[in-house]
Design a protein around this motif. Structure first.
Motif, PDB file in Angstrom:
ATOM      1  N   ASN A 334      37.683  40.124  42.606  1.00  9.00           N
ATOM      2  CA  ASN A 334      38.559  40.213  41.439  1.00  9.00           C
ATOM      3  C   ASN A 334      37.994  41.293  40.525  1.00  9.00           C
ATOM      4  OD1 ASN A 334      40.823  39.602  40.022  1.00  9.00           O
ATOM      5  ND2 ASN A 334      40.350  37.426  39.820  1.00  9.00           N
ATOM      6  N   ALA A 335      38.746  41.700  39.516  1.00  7.55           N
ATOM      7  CA  ALA A 335      38.217  42.741  38.645  1.00  7.55           C
ATOM      8  C   ALA A 335      38.816  42.673  37.255  1.00  7.55           C
ATOM      9  CB  ALA A 335      38.499  44.122  39.232  1.00  7.55           C
ATOM     10  N   ASN A 336      37.988  42.957  36.269  1.00  8.47           N
ATOM     11  CA  ASN A 336      38.442  43.231  34.916  1.00  8.47           C
ATOM     12  C   ASN A 336      37.491  44.308  34.387  1.00  8.47           C
ATOM     13  OD1 ASN A 336      36.099  41.937  33.680  1.00  8.47           O
ATOM     14  ND2 ASN A 336      37.033  40.000  34.275  1.00  8.47           N
ATOM     15  N   PRO A 337      37.763  44.900  33.212  1.00 11.83           N
ATOM     16  CA  PRO A 337      36.936  46.036  32.782  1.00 11.83           C
ATOM     17  C   PRO A 337      35.444  45.710  32.713  1.00 11.83           C
ATOM     18  CG  PRO A 337      38.905  45.908  31.440  1.00 11.83           C
ATOM     19  CD  PRO A 337      38.906  44.676  32.301  1.00 11.83           C
ATOM     20  N   GLU A 338      35.097  44.511  32.213  1.00  7.76           N
ATOM     21  CA  GLU A 338      33.672  44.174  32.064  1.00  7.76           C
ATOM     22  C   GLU A 338      32.997  44.089  33.433  1.00  7.76           C
ATOM     23  OE1 GLU A 338      36.153  42.307  30.615  1.00  7.76           O
ATOM     24  OE2 GLU A 338      35.956  43.211  28.633  1.00  7.76           O
ATOM     25  N   SER A 339      33.653  43.404  34.362  1.00  5.95           N
ATOM     26  CA  SER A 339      33.000  43.222  35.665  1.00  5.95           C
ATOM     27  C   SER A 339      32.976  44.525  36.439  1.00  5.95           C
ATOM     28  CB  SER A 339      33.669  42.099  36.452  1.00  5.95           C
ATOM     29  OG  SER A 339      34.978  42.430  36.820  1.00  5.95           O
ATOM     30  N   GLN A 362      43.565  48.741  41.052  1.00  3.69           N
ATOM     31  CA  GLN A 362      44.045  48.326  39.734  1.00  3.69           C
ATOM     32  C   GLN A 362      43.360  47.057  39.221  1.00  3.69           C
ATOM     33  OE1 GLN A 362      48.182  47.200  39.670  1.00  3.69           O
ATOM     34  NE2 GLN A 362      48.290  47.197  37.438  1.00  3.69           N
ATOM     35  N   MET A 363      43.141  47.007  37.904  1.00  2.93           N
ATOM     36  CA  MET A 363      42.744  45.768  37.228  1.00  2.93           C
ATOM     37  C   MET A 363      44.030  45.229  36.607  1.00  2.93           C
ATOM     38  SD  MET A 363      39.328  47.229  35.315  1.00  2.93           S
ATOM     39  CE  MET A 363      40.134  48.685  34.666  1.00  2.93           C
ATOM     40  N   ARG A 364      44.470  44.060  37.022  1.00  3.79           N
ATOM     41  CA  ARG A 364      45.782  43.588  36.594  1.00  3.79           C
ATOM     42  C   ARG A 364      45.711  42.748  35.320  1.00  3.79           C
ATOM     43  NH1 ARG A 364      49.925  43.195  41.149  1.00  3.79           N
ATOM     44  NH2 ARG A 364      49.877  40.965  40.802  1.00  3.79           N
ATOM     45  N   LEU A 389      34.695  59.230  43.798  1.00  3.46           N
ATOM     46  CA  LEU A 389      35.571  58.165  43.307  1.00  3.46           C
ATOM     47  C   LEU A 389      36.858  58.216  44.109  1.00  3.46           C
ATOM     48  CD1 LEU A 389      36.708  56.094  41.229  1.00  3.46           C
ATOM     49  CD2 LEU A 389      37.368  58.060  39.835  1.00  3.46           C
ATOM     50  N   LEU A 390      37.277  57.073  44.623  1.00  2.00           N
ATOM     51  CA  LEU A 390      38.552  57.007  45.336  1.00  2.00           C
ATOM     52  C   LEU A 390      39.396  55.914  44.681  1.00  2.00           C
ATOM     53  CD1 LEU A 390      40.413  57.789  47.654  1.00  2.00           C
ATOM     54  CD2 LEU A 390      39.126  56.256  49.140  1.00  2.00           C
ATOM     55  N   ALA A 391      40.426  56.341  43.950  1.00  2.00           N
ATOM     56  CA  ALA A 391      41.325  55.381  43.302  1.00  2.00           C
ATOM     57  C   ALA A 391      42.450  55.073  44.282  1.00  2.00           C
ATOM     58  CB  ALA A 391      41.873  55.972  42.008  1.00  2.00           C
ATOM     59  N   VAL A 392      42.719  53.762  44.449  1.00  2.00           N
ATOM     60  CA  VAL A 392      43.670  53.351  45.483  1.00  2.00           C
ATOM     61  C   VAL A 392      44.875  52.638  44.869  1.00  2.00           C
ATOM     62  CG1 VAL A 392      43.945  52.075  47.646  1.00  2.00           C
ATOM     63  CG2 VAL A 392      41.694  52.968  47.015  1.00  2.00           C
ATOM     64  N   GLY A 393      46.063  53.172  45.098  1.00  2.00           N
ATOM     65  CA  GLY A 393      47.288  52.508  44.654  1.00  2.00           C
ATOM     66  C   GLY A 393      47.704  52.941  43.249  1.00  2.00           C
ATOM     67  N   ALA A 443      44.821  40.547  43.767  1.00  2.00           N
ATOM     68  CA  ALA A 443      46.096  40.764  44.438  1.00  2.00           C
ATOM     69  C   ALA A 443      46.164  42.096  45.185  1.00  2.00           C
ATOM     70  CB  ALA A 443      47.230  40.695  43.408  1.00  2.00           C
ATOM     71  N   ILE A 444      45.253  43.007  44.899  1.00  2.00           N
ATOM     72  CA  ILE A 444      45.305  44.329  45.529  1.00  2.00           C
ATOM     73  C   ILE A 444      44.873  44.248  46.998  1.00  2.00           C
ATOM     74  CG2 ILE A 444      44.476  46.724  45.331  1.00  2.00           C
ATOM     75  CD1 ILE A 444      46.162  45.813  42.936  1.00  2.00           C
ATOM     76  N   GLY A 445      44.022  43.291  47.321  1.00  2.00           N
ATOM     77  CA  GLY A 445      43.624  43.111  48.730  1.00  2.00           C
ATOM     78  C   GLY A 445      42.640  44.146  49.231  1.00  2.00           C
ATOM     79  N   LEU A 446      41.817  44.664  48.331  1.00  2.00           N
ATOM     80  CA  LEU A 446      40.887  45.737  48.713  1.00  2.00           C
ATOM     81  C   LEU A 446      39.819  45.276  49.709  1.00  2.00           C
ATOM     82  CD1 LEU A 446      40.894  48.694  47.728  1.00  2.00           C
ATOM     83  CD2 LEU A 446      39.039  48.107  46.180  1.00  2.00           C
ATOM     84  N   GLU A 447      39.633  43.947  49.807  1.00  2.00           N
ATOM     85  CA  GLU A 447      38.621  43.476  50.767  1.00  2.00           C
ATOM     86  C   GLU A 447      38.975  43.875  52.189  1.00  2.00           C
ATOM     87  OE1 GLU A 447      40.533  41.528  48.984  1.00  2.00           O
ATOM     88  OE2 GLU A 447      41.681  40.296  50.388  1.00  2.00           O
ATOM     89  N   SER A 448      40.254  44.212  52.452  1.00  2.00           N
ATOM     90  CA  SER A 448      40.609  44.631  53.814  1.00  2.00           C
ATOM     91  C   SER A 448      39.961  45.975  54.159  1.00  2.00           C
ATOM     92  CB  SER A 448      42.132  44.687  53.992  1.00  2.00           C
ATOM     93  OG  SER A 448      42.675  45.626  53.107  1.00  2.00           O
TER      94      SER A 448
END
Ligand SMILES: Nc1ncnc2c1ncn2[C@@H]1O[C@H](COP(=O)(O)OP(=O)(O)O)[C@@H](O)[C@H]1O
Ligand SMILES: [Mg+2]
Length: 464
Positions: A334-339, A362-364, A389-393, A443-448
């Motif tokens: 999961n992600a938010n700005p702090e983490s 994305q951080m939702r 840096l690779l930004a995805v989506g 929800a982004i599913g980046l673990e895949s």
């Protein structure tokens, strides 16, 4: 657990169908029909995707004695208006029959990490129950309580919220003895409107403490440290501030980003080395120490137990060495700005002079702060000197733009539309010695990406 149906019917205000069988005892309570054991009470819950009422027959086939339902059935049952509330009442009733001390944890970031470290620490003092993963809502939390028994000494609960009143409901069920607020960040700001509103929703965790209970509060954020329970229960604060009761000092990270630091309480100082990655775990460990003190445990023994603890939760700073020499740090739970900031700092601390990659999505649920939060993460990557840096989506586009504006060169920050494109690019560019950090909202599913890279490194054939 030895409850009669009559007793549980009374505890939940249920109408018992086939009352002559109400003297039957049940051996356990189960909301997942696949896990029903002979003798259990099956509670049929309506979820987002399934309705437990469709699985009642299966539960009886597996040996359930009775079902809790909201629509009448032919079999032995406890009929209630709302089975979710019924489940909560069962858990509440069970909690008051336990001998355990109950510890409740909330915060914007680090609930699960802290819950895991606390459980791994408390296990060294006595029988401990804690949820696997993040079972922190109105279904997961009662289920965790129901998995405890009379031998349980410590019951650790994680409390999440998506609005006012949620945590209060979880506290009504669990009546915590010790309650902790780890931090107030910007997770769920879209739903609540402001950090103050988030703080207020989180402070509900303190309100049902008994006067003999203990509040555990983060000293370094005034929004948290000034919280107070109406009952004025004892307070123990933790953090780096001089005012913290459990105070962190001399923090250093080793070359693998594992923290060591001193903790001081009541004039005693102990050194702790964590077998966990990331500076942020220092705060979680200090919170654990404060909670253990709140439970009446000895400070020095607690510090030793924290150093000995080996917790692990999936996809949280999960470091793996791939067979092609690439190091993967999967923080994609999961992600938010702090983490995200904490994770990126840990990446740099771990990397030494190796080439670093940040693969970010994305951080939702950040509401009006979303654009600036993504822009700032991009800029932070440049300031931390993340090599690639690779930004995805689409939702992560502003991360890449922030990095460009901060002065990254063309190839240093890239953007791709899909996870498939990210995997393709990484496979063609990664070299032995590189270290790759993955992070995005759930929800982004980046673990895949982690799975694809692991398969690729071990020579398994995948399509993308
Ligand atoms: N004290 C903390 N401060 C900031 N970030 C943290 C902290 N503890 C953990 N994190 C980061 O937050 C993310 C979520 O951690 P987790 O323990 O699953 O939190 P939660 O259960 O609150 O969602 C992880 O990626 C982790 O690296
Ligand atoms: Mg969690």
């Amino acid at each position: 657990m030895k409850y009669s149906l009559a007793e549980l019917g009374q505890a939940t205000n249920a109408r018992i169908e086939y009352i002559d069988a109400a003297t039957e005892f049940i051996s356990g309570i189960q909301t997942d029909s696949r896990k029903v054991q002979p003798g259990d009470l099956f509670v049929a819950i309506k979820g987002e995707n399934f309705d437990g009422h469709d699985f009642i027959e299966e539960a009886f086939e597996r040996g359930a004695v009775a079902a809790m339902v909201s629509t009448p059935i032919e079999d032995l049952s406890l009929l209630v208006e709302d089975t979710l509330i019924g489940l909560g009442k069962l858990a509440k009733y069970h909690r008051h029959n336990l001998n355990a001390q109950v510890i409740a944890i909330t915060g914007s970031s680090g609930k699960t990490s802290t819950k895991d470290l606390l459980a791994a620490t408390l296990q060294q003092f006595g029988s401990t129950i804690a949820p696997a993963g993040s079972f922190n809502n109105e279904i997961g939390l009662p289920n965790t309580i129901l998995s405890a028994d009379v031998s349980t000494k410590f019951l650790v609960l994680e409390m999440g919220m998506r609005g006012i009143g949620h945590i209060d409901y979880l506290c009504e069920i669990s009546a915590p003895d010790v309650a902790a607020v780890l931090n107030v960040g910007s997770a769920h700001i879209e739903l609540l409107g402001s950090r103050e509103a988030i703080a207020s929703a989180k402070s509900e965790i303190l309100q049902r403490l008994k006067p003999s209970g203990t509040q555990i509060l983060f000293a370094d954020d005034p929004l948290v440290s000034k919280m107070n329970s109406k009952t004025n229960s004892k307070k123990i604060t933790f953090g780096q501030s001089d005012s913290a009761d459990v105070r962190i000092s001399n923090l250093v990270l080793d070359p693998t980003a594992k923290p060591s630091f001193d903790l001081t309480f009541n004039g005693d100082t102990k050194n702790i080395s964590l077998d966990l990655v990331g500076e942020h775990q220092t705060f979680n460990a200090a919170a654990v120490a404060a909670m253990c003190i709140g439970l009446g445990l000895d400070f020095e023994k607690v510090c030793d137990a924290i150093s000995n603890a080996r917790p692990q939760s999936k996809w949280r700073m999960e470091v793996s060495e791939l067979s092609n020499g690439v190091t993967l740090v999967n923080d994609a739970y999961n992600a938010n700005p702090e983490s995200m900031r904490a994770g990126l700092k840990a990446l740099k601390a771990m990397a030494g002079d190796r080439r670093t990659w940040a693969v970010l999505g994305q951080m939702r649920e950040l509401g009006a702060d979303s654009d600036s939060a993504h822009d700032e993460i991009g800029r932070l990557c440049v300031r931390l000197d993340v090599n690639r840096l690779l930004a995805v989506g689409k939702g992560a586009k502003l991360i890449q733009m922030g990095a460009s504006l901060e002065g990254s060169w063309d190839n240093e920050s890239l953007y791709v539309d899909t996870i498939e494109e990210a995997i393709k690019l990484l496979k063609s560019e990664l070299k032995s010695g590189d270290i790759v950090y993955l992070k995005a909202s759930r929800a982004i599913g980046l673990e895949s990406v982690a799975q694809a890279l692991t398969d690729w490194a071990s020579g398994k054939n995948t399509h993308s």
